[in-house]
Design a protein around this motif. Structure first.
Motif, PDB file in Angstrom:
ATOM      1  N   PHE A 147      -5.988  15.931  -8.974  1.00  0.00           N
ATOM      2  CA  PHE A 147      -5.974  16.520  -7.629  1.00  0.00           C
ATOM      3  C   PHE A 147      -6.927  15.783  -6.697  1.00  0.00           C
ATOM      4  O   PHE A 147      -6.579  15.464  -5.549  1.00  0.00           O
ATOM      5  N   VAL A 148      -8.131  15.479  -7.181  1.00  0.00           N
ATOM      6  CA  VAL A 148      -9.119  14.770  -6.364  1.00  0.00           C
ATOM      7  C   VAL A 148      -8.627  13.362  -6.028  1.00  0.00           C
ATOM      8  O   VAL A 148      -8.829  12.868  -4.906  1.00  0.00           O
ATOM      9  N   ASP A 149      -7.974  12.696  -6.989  1.00  0.00           N
ATOM     10  CA  ASP A 149      -7.459  11.344  -6.737  1.00  0.00           C
ATOM     11  C   ASP A 149      -6.371  11.348  -5.663  1.00  0.00           C
ATOM     12  O   ASP A 149      -6.299  10.420  -4.832  1.00  0.00           O
ATOM     13  N   ILE A 150      -5.518  12.372  -5.668  1.00  0.00           N
ATOM     14  CA  ILE A 150      -4.501  12.494  -4.606  1.00  0.00           C
ATOM     15  C   ILE A 150      -5.176  12.641  -3.249  1.00  0.00           C
ATOM     16  O   ILE A 150      -4.803  11.986  -2.270  1.00  0.00           O
ATOM     17  N   CYS A 151      -6.188  13.492  -3.193  1.00  0.00           N
ATOM     18  CA  CYS A 151      -6.908  13.722  -1.929  1.00  0.00           C
ATOM     19  C   CYS A 151      -7.657  12.464  -1.485  1.00  0.00           C
ATOM     20  O   CYS A 151      -7.717  12.161  -0.286  1.00  0.00           O
ATOM     21  N   LEU A 152      -8.227  11.736  -2.447  1.00  0.00           N
ATOM     22  CA  LEU A 152      -8.995  10.531  -2.115  1.00  0.00           C
ATOM     23  C   LEU A 152      -8.117   9.477  -1.454  1.00  0.00           C
ATOM     24  O   LEU A 152      -8.477   8.920  -0.401  1.00  0.00           O
ATOM     25  N   THR A 153      -6.969   9.191  -2.039  1.00  0.00           N
ATOM     26  CA  THR A 153      -6.083   8.189  -1.456  1.00  0.00           C
ATOM     27  C   THR A 153      -5.456   8.686  -0.151  1.00  0.00           C
ATOM     28  O   THR A 153      -5.221   7.896   0.763  1.00  0.00           O
ATOM     29  N   SER A 154      -5.215   9.997  -0.053  1.00  0.00           N
ATOM     30  CA  SER A 154      -4.609  10.550   1.158  1.00  0.00           C
ATOM     31  C   SER A 154      -5.575  10.547   2.337  1.00  0.00           C
ATOM     32  O   SER A 154      -5.156  10.671   3.485  1.00  0.00           O
ATOM     33  N   THR A 155      -6.864  10.404   2.060  1.00  0.00           N
ATOM     34  CA  THR A 155      -7.857  10.347   3.127  1.00  0.00           C
ATOM     35  C   THR A 155      -7.824   9.029   3.868  1.00  0.00           C
ATOM     36  O   THR A 155      -8.107   8.978   5.076  1.00  0.00           O
ATOM     37  N   THR A 156      -7.467   7.949   3.187  1.00  0.00           N
ATOM     38  CA  THR A 156      -7.584   6.617   3.785  1.00  0.00           C
ATOM     39  C   THR A 156      -6.251   5.909   4.006  1.00  0.00           C
ATOM     40  O   THR A 156      -6.024   5.337   5.074  1.00  0.00           O
ATOM     41  N   VAL A 157      -5.370   5.942   3.014  1.00  0.00           N
ATOM     42  CA  VAL A 157      -4.165   5.099   3.054  1.00  0.00           C
ATOM     43  C   VAL A 157      -3.175   5.507   4.156  1.00  0.00           C
ATOM     44  O   VAL A 157      -2.668   4.626   4.869  1.00  0.00           O
ATOM     45  N   PRO A 158      -2.832   6.797   4.328  1.00  0.00           N
ATOM     46  CA  PRO A 158      -1.839   7.141   5.366  1.00  0.00           C
ATOM     47  C   PRO A 158      -2.220   6.657   6.760  1.00  0.00           C
ATOM     48  O   PRO A 158      -1.360   6.167   7.500  1.00  0.00           O
ATOM     49  N   LYS A 159      -3.498   6.786   7.138  1.00  0.00           N
ATOM     50  CA  LYS A 159      -3.924   6.322   8.462  1.00  0.00           C
ATOM     51  C   LYS A 159      -3.751   4.818   8.582  1.00  0.00           C
ATOM     52  O   LYS A 159      -3.318   4.313   9.629  1.00  0.00           O
ATOM     53  N   MET A 160      -4.058   4.084   7.517  1.00  0.00           N
ATOM     54  CA  MET A 160      -3.884   2.639   7.544  1.00  0.00           C
ATOM     55  C   MET A 160      -2.406   2.278   7.695  1.00  0.00           C
ATOM     56  O   MET A 160      -2.052   1.367   8.464  1.00  0.00           O
ATOM     57  N   PHE A 171       0.818  -1.207   0.000  1.00  0.00           N
ATOM     58  CA  PHE A 171       0.000   0.000   0.000  1.00  0.00           C
ATOM     59  C   PHE A 171       0.856   1.263   0.000  1.00  0.00           C
ATOM     60  O   PHE A 171       0.440   2.286  -0.562  1.00  0.00           O
ATOM     61  N   LEU A 172       2.013   1.214   0.604  1.00  0.00           N
ATOM     62  CA  LEU A 172       2.916   2.363   0.540  1.00  0.00           C
ATOM     63  C   LEU A 172       3.378   2.597  -0.896  1.00  0.00           C
ATOM     64  O   LEU A 172       3.408   3.749  -1.367  1.00  0.00           O
ATOM     65  N   SER A 173       3.706   1.511  -1.602  1.00  0.00           N
ATOM     66  CA  SER A 173       4.130   1.628  -3.001  1.00  0.00           C
ATOM     67  C   SER A 173       3.006   2.186  -3.872  1.00  0.00           C
ATOM     68  O   SER A 173       3.230   3.082  -4.702  1.00  0.00           O
ATOM     69  N   MET A 174       1.796   1.663  -3.693  1.00  0.00           N
ATOM     70  CA  MET A 174       0.666   2.136  -4.489  1.00  0.00           C
ATOM     71  C   MET A 174       0.340   3.589  -4.163  1.00  0.00           C
ATOM     72  O   MET A 174       0.001   4.374  -5.061  1.00  0.00           O
ATOM     73  N   TYR A 175       0.439   3.963  -2.898  1.00  0.00           N
ATOM     74  CA  TYR A 175       0.138   5.342  -2.513  1.00  0.00           C
ATOM     75  C   TYR A 175       1.148   6.318  -3.114  1.00  0.00           C
ATOM     76  O   TYR A 175       0.775   7.369  -3.667  1.00  0.00           O
ATOM     77  N   LEU A 176       2.425   5.970  -3.029  1.00  0.00           N
ATOM     78  CA  LEU A 176       3.462   6.843  -3.604  1.00  0.00           C
ATOM     79  C   LEU A 176       3.323   6.942  -5.120  1.00  0.00           C
ATOM     80  O   LEU A 176       3.489   8.026  -5.701  1.00  0.00           O
ATOM     81  N   ALA A 177       3.017   5.819  -5.773  1.00  0.00           N
ATOM     82  CA  ALA A 177       2.826   5.838  -7.220  1.00  0.00           C
ATOM     83  C   ALA A 177       1.625   6.697  -7.604  1.00  0.00           C
ATOM     84  O   ALA A 177       1.670   7.445  -8.588  1.00  0.00           O
ATOM     85  N   SER A 178       0.555   6.614  -6.818  1.00  0.00           N
ATOM     86  CA  SER A 178      -0.637   7.404  -7.089  1.00  0.00           C
ATOM     87  C   SER A 178      -0.370   8.893  -6.934  1.00  0.00           C
ATOM     88  O   SER A 178      -0.727   9.700  -7.801  1.00  0.00           O
ATOM     89  N   VAL A 179       0.266   9.272  -5.824  1.00  0.00           N
ATOM     90  CA  VAL A 179       0.548  10.688  -5.566  1.00  0.00           C
ATOM     91  C   VAL A 179       1.518  11.237  -6.608  1.00  0.00           C
ATOM     92  O   VAL A 179       1.294  12.321  -7.177  1.00  0.00           O
ATOM     93  N   LEU A 180       2.596  10.496  -6.897  1.00  0.00           N
ATOM     94  CA  LEU A 180       3.591  10.963  -7.850  1.00  0.00           C
ATOM     95  C   LEU A 180       3.013  11.072  -9.262  1.00  0.00           C
ATOM     96  O   LEU A 180       3.223  12.073  -9.963  1.00  0.00           O
ATOM     97  N   GLY A 181       2.281  10.047  -9.696  1.00  0.00           N
ATOM     98  CA  GLY A 181       1.714  10.056 -11.038  1.00  0.00           C
ATOM     99  C   GLY A 181       0.718  11.186 -11.242  1.00  0.00           C
ATOM    100  O   GLY A 181       0.771  11.913 -12.244  1.00  0.00           O
ATOM    101  N   ASN A 182      -0.197  11.364 -10.289  1.00  0.00           N
ATOM    102  CA  ASN A 182      -1.192  12.427 -10.410  1.00  0.00           C
ATOM    103  C   ASN A 182      -0.566  13.810 -10.269  1.00  0.00           C
ATOM    104  O   ASN A 182      -1.007  14.769 -10.914  1.00  0.00           O
TER     105      ASN A 182
END
Length: 328
Positions: A84-97, A47-58
């Motif tokens: 921008f919305v996709d970055i915010c969407l993943t940042s709402t859930t993944v970091p806490k997990m 999930f860390l890899s997917m989150y970083l890829a999502s934030v960096l790509g967007n």
């Protein structure tokens, strides 16, 4: 006398517990994807890899669109908003997990949980609206090409995005205000990796009938109208393409819709799979795993879908990276 003292103590205790449930001192337990300690490091790395890829790509999509004048068009304006919305969407859930996995703690406070519910619903709804607006943009570009710049002017584009934000702001706020009326027990287990609205309503101690009615009405309205708009747009797009005599022109026109169609299929397909799996299997675990697709995987794949076969985006990204590499 003893009975009256007992009643007085019971009332005070009940009031204290209800206050505790509403003042943010309550703790919920997020069960996550797996309770197996052996799988926790694997889940964290994945999930860390997917989150970083999502934030960096967007983020790269946003920077490419904002820095390249060739991409200052309605289509890429909506695309940058979607990123921008996709970055915010993943940042709402993944970091806490990730924090919970690293700390080996499943707890999340009442306030944090309501915050997750609010922002997750808002950003998920914005994804829904932006995909609809992007379909309308392609409809105007292909079916009314001569009037495209007149119809899709900057004022209309900005207004469409602003109205979408306002609608989701109030819808999410009403959800939270209704949830504030519910009571929850301290230590309630939520069979999910984040505070998802439907799961929260299932574990509430008080009656959640009004919450469920509002949820179903909003889901129906925000589902039917955007999907109908997308289907309407593509029905006219296909009709226009079939009337084109040149196959080259037909392919060139439809290629501008290919990326959007992939994202729409991925977004609504995974969302439908989540609801179908929960309705058929009645298993929270299968619903949780399916929801990973539209909360984490879809935002991560969107930048790749829009850049792989898009020469304009690829060129802008190349110029952006070149300027960054050769800058002092």
């Amino acid at each position: 006398m003893a009975y009256s003292v007992f009643l007085s103590f019971h009332r005070k205790y009940t009031c204290y517990m209800e206050a505790d449930n509403h003042t943010g001192t309550s703790q919920f337990l997020l069960l996550g994807l797996s309770g197996d300690p052996v799988l926790q490091p694997l889940c964290f790395g994945l999930f860390l890899s997917m989150y970083l890829a999502s934030v960096l790509g967007n983020l790269l999509i946003i920077l490419a669109v904002s820095s390249d004048s060739h991409l200052h068009t309605p289509m890429y304006f909506f695309l940058s908003n979607l990123s921008f919305v996709d970055i915010c969407l993943t940042s709402t859930t993944v970091p806490k997990m990730l924090v919970n996995i690293q700390a080996k703690n499943q707890g999340i406070s009442y306030v944090e949980c309501l915050t997750q519910v609010y922002f997750f619903n808002m950003f998920l709804g914005m994804d829904n609206f932006l995909l609809t607006v992007m379909a309308y943009d392609r409809f105007v570009a292909i079916c009314h090409p001569l009037n495209y710049t007149v119809i899709m002017n900057p004022q209309l584009c900005g207004l469409l995005v602003l109205i979408s934000w306002i609608i989701m702001f109030w819808v999410s706020l009403i959800h939270i205000l209704l949830m504030k009326q519910l009571t929850f027990s301290t230590g309630t287990e939520i069979p999910h990796f984040f505070c998802e609205l439907t799961e929260m309503l299932k574990v509430a101690n008080s009656d959640s009938l009004i919450n469920n009615i509002f949820l179903y009405v909003v889901t129906a309205l925000l589902g039917v109208f955007p999907v109908s708009g997308i289907l309407f747009s593509y029905f006219h797009i296909v009709s226009t393409l079939l009337r084109m005599s040149s196959s080259v022109s037909r392919y060139k026109a439809f290629s501008t819709c290919g990326s959007h169609l992939c994202v729409v299929s991925l977004f609504y397909g995974t969302g439908f799979a989540v609801h179908l799996s929960s309705a058929v299997t009645h298993s929270s675990k299968s619903s949780t795993i399916a929801s990973v697709m539209y909360t984490v995987v879809t935002p991560m794949l969107n930048p790749f879908i829009y850049s792989l076969r898009n020469k304009d985006v690829n060129g802008a990204l190349g110029r952006l990276l070149s300027r960054t590499a050769f800058s002092p």
